[in-house]
Design a protein around this motif. Structure first.
Motif, PDB file in Angstrom:
ATOM      1  N   GLU A  36      45.005  26.648  33.378  1.00  0.00           N
ATOM      2  CA  GLU A  36      45.500  27.043  34.696  1.00  0.00           C
ATOM      3  C   GLU A  36      45.719  28.551  34.762  1.00  0.00           C
ATOM      4  O   GLU A  36      45.350  29.195  35.737  1.00  0.00           O
ATOM      5  N   ARG A  37      46.325  29.126  33.724  1.00  0.00           N
ATOM      6  CA  ARG A  37      46.576  30.568  33.712  1.00  0.00           C
ATOM      7  C   ARG A  37      45.261  31.339  33.714  1.00  0.00           C
ATOM      8  O   ARG A  37      45.122  32.345  34.400  1.00  0.00           O
ATOM      9  N   ARG A  38      44.286  30.858  32.947  1.00  0.00           N
ATOM     10  CA  ARG A  38      42.987  31.537  32.891  1.00  0.00           C
ATOM     11  C   ARG A  38      42.318  31.525  34.258  1.00  0.00           C
ATOM     12  O   ARG A  38      41.769  32.515  34.705  1.00  0.00           O
ATOM     13  N   ARG A  39      42.367  30.378  34.930  1.00  0.00           N
ATOM     14  CA  ARG A  39      41.744  30.265  36.247  1.00  0.00           C
ATOM     15  C   ARG A  39      42.393  31.235  37.226  1.00  0.00           C
ATOM     16  O   ARG A  39      41.714  31.920  37.976  1.00  0.00           O
ATOM     17  N   ARG A  40      43.708  31.310  37.214  1.00  0.00           N
ATOM     18  CA  ARG A  40      44.403  32.225  38.117  1.00  0.00           C
ATOM     19  C   ARG A  40      44.079  33.675  37.794  1.00  0.00           C
ATOM     20  O   ARG A  40      43.937  34.498  38.668  1.00  0.00           O
ATOM     21  N   ARG A  41      43.987  33.978  36.497  1.00  0.00           N
ATOM     22  CA  ARG A  41      43.716  35.344  36.075  1.00  0.00           C
ATOM     23  C   ARG A  41      42.330  35.791  36.547  1.00  0.00           C
ATOM     24  O   ARG A  41      42.134  36.935  36.948  1.00  0.00           O
ATOM     25  N   LEU A  42      41.357  34.916  36.498  1.00  0.00           N
ATOM     26  CA  LEU A  42      40.006  35.272  36.922  1.00  0.00           C
ATOM     27  C   LEU A  42      39.902  35.434  38.430  1.00  0.00           C
ATOM     28  O   LEU A  42      39.082  36.189  38.916  1.00  0.00           O
ATOM     29  N   GLY A  43      40.724  34.729  39.177  1.00  0.00           N
ATOM     30  CA  GLY A  43      40.714  34.847  40.624  1.00  0.00           C
ATOM     31  C   GLY A  43      39.512  34.175  41.261  1.00  0.00           C
ATOM     32  O   GLY A  43      38.425  34.163  40.700  1.00  0.00           O
ATOM     33  N   ARG A  44      39.748  33.624  42.399  1.00  0.00           N
ATOM     34  CA  ARG A  44      38.668  32.970  43.143  1.00  0.00           C
ATOM     35  C   ARG A  44      38.285  33.834  44.332  1.00  0.00           C
ATOM     36  O   ARG A  44      39.131  34.473  44.947  1.00  0.00           O
ATOM     37  N   THR A  49      29.437  25.758  48.294  1.00  0.00           N
ATOM     38  CA  THR A  49      30.600  26.237  47.558  1.00  0.00           C
ATOM     39  C   THR A  49      31.750  26.506  48.523  1.00  0.00           C
ATOM     40  O   THR A  49      31.549  26.843  49.690  1.00  0.00           O
ATOM     41  N   ARG A  50      32.942  26.370  47.983  1.00  0.00           N
ATOM     42  CA  ARG A  50      34.168  26.734  48.700  1.00  0.00           C
ATOM     43  C   ARG A  50      34.639  28.091  48.179  1.00  0.00           C
ATOM     44  O   ARG A  50      35.086  28.942  48.919  1.00  0.00           O
ATOM     45  N   ASP A  51      34.521  28.247  46.854  1.00  0.00           N
ATOM     46  CA  ASP A  51      34.898  29.499  46.208  1.00  0.00           C
ATOM     47  C   ASP A  51      34.169  29.615  44.874  1.00  0.00           C
ATOM     48  O   ASP A  51      33.628  28.639  44.363  1.00  0.00           O
ATOM     49  N   VAL A  52      34.153  30.838  44.343  1.00  0.00           N
ATOM     50  CA  VAL A  52      33.502  31.093  43.060  1.00  0.00           C
ATOM     51  C   VAL A  52      34.362  32.040  42.231  1.00  0.00           C
ATOM     52  O   VAL A  52      35.179  32.781  42.773  1.00  0.00           O
ATOM     53  N   ASN A  53      34.177  31.996  40.918  1.00  0.00           N
ATOM     54  CA  ASN A  53      34.683  33.025  40.024  1.00  0.00           C
ATOM     55  C   ASN A  53      33.787  33.042  38.801  1.00  0.00           C
ATOM     56  O   ASN A  53      32.809  32.295  38.737  1.00  0.00           O
ATOM     57  N   ARG A  54      34.083  33.895  37.845  1.00  0.00           N
ATOM     58  CA  ARG A  54      33.211  34.011  36.671  1.00  0.00           C
ATOM     59  C   ARG A  54      33.185  32.744  35.833  1.00  0.00           C
ATOM     60  O   ARG A  54      32.264  32.527  35.056  1.00  0.00           O
TER      61      ARG A  54
END
Length: 95
Positions: A6-14, A35-40
């Motif tokens: 969860e922390r990693r997902r938030r850190r990467l940002g959507r 897609t609704r959103d993307v991140n790395r």
């Protein structure tokens, strides 16, 4: 482990994004999604024709927003969650 994810997902940002994506399971076409959103680390997909169970290994193929053509390679991913609003998929390495 879940808290770390969860922390990693938030850190990467959507980043909100509306892109066409084709999903394949074991090399077979499953359906087209948006897609609704993307991140790395992965994608958020809107609800589509088939909703897949978390843990399934899939391949996703992105489409160029400019040309509308499929990118040349499929990206390996795993379904992380499935809800009525859509699915989350995390990119994974081939192997």
């Amino acid at each position: 482990m879940k808290g770390e994810t969860e922390r990693r997902r938030r850190r990467l940002g959507r980043v909100p994004a509306d892109m066409r994506v084709t999903v394949y399971l074991r090399g077979r076409f499953v359906g087209e999604y948006r897609t609704r959103d993307v991140n790395r680390a992965g994608l958020g997909l809107r609800a589509g024709p088939v909703m897949l169970l978390p843990g399934l290994h899939i391949d996703v193929q992105l489409y160029s927003a400019v040309a509308g053509q499929a990118m040349p390679r499929r990206i390996p991913a795993v379904v992380t969650h499935c809800r009525s609003s859509g699915m989350g998929v995390a990119f994974r390495s081939r192997g």
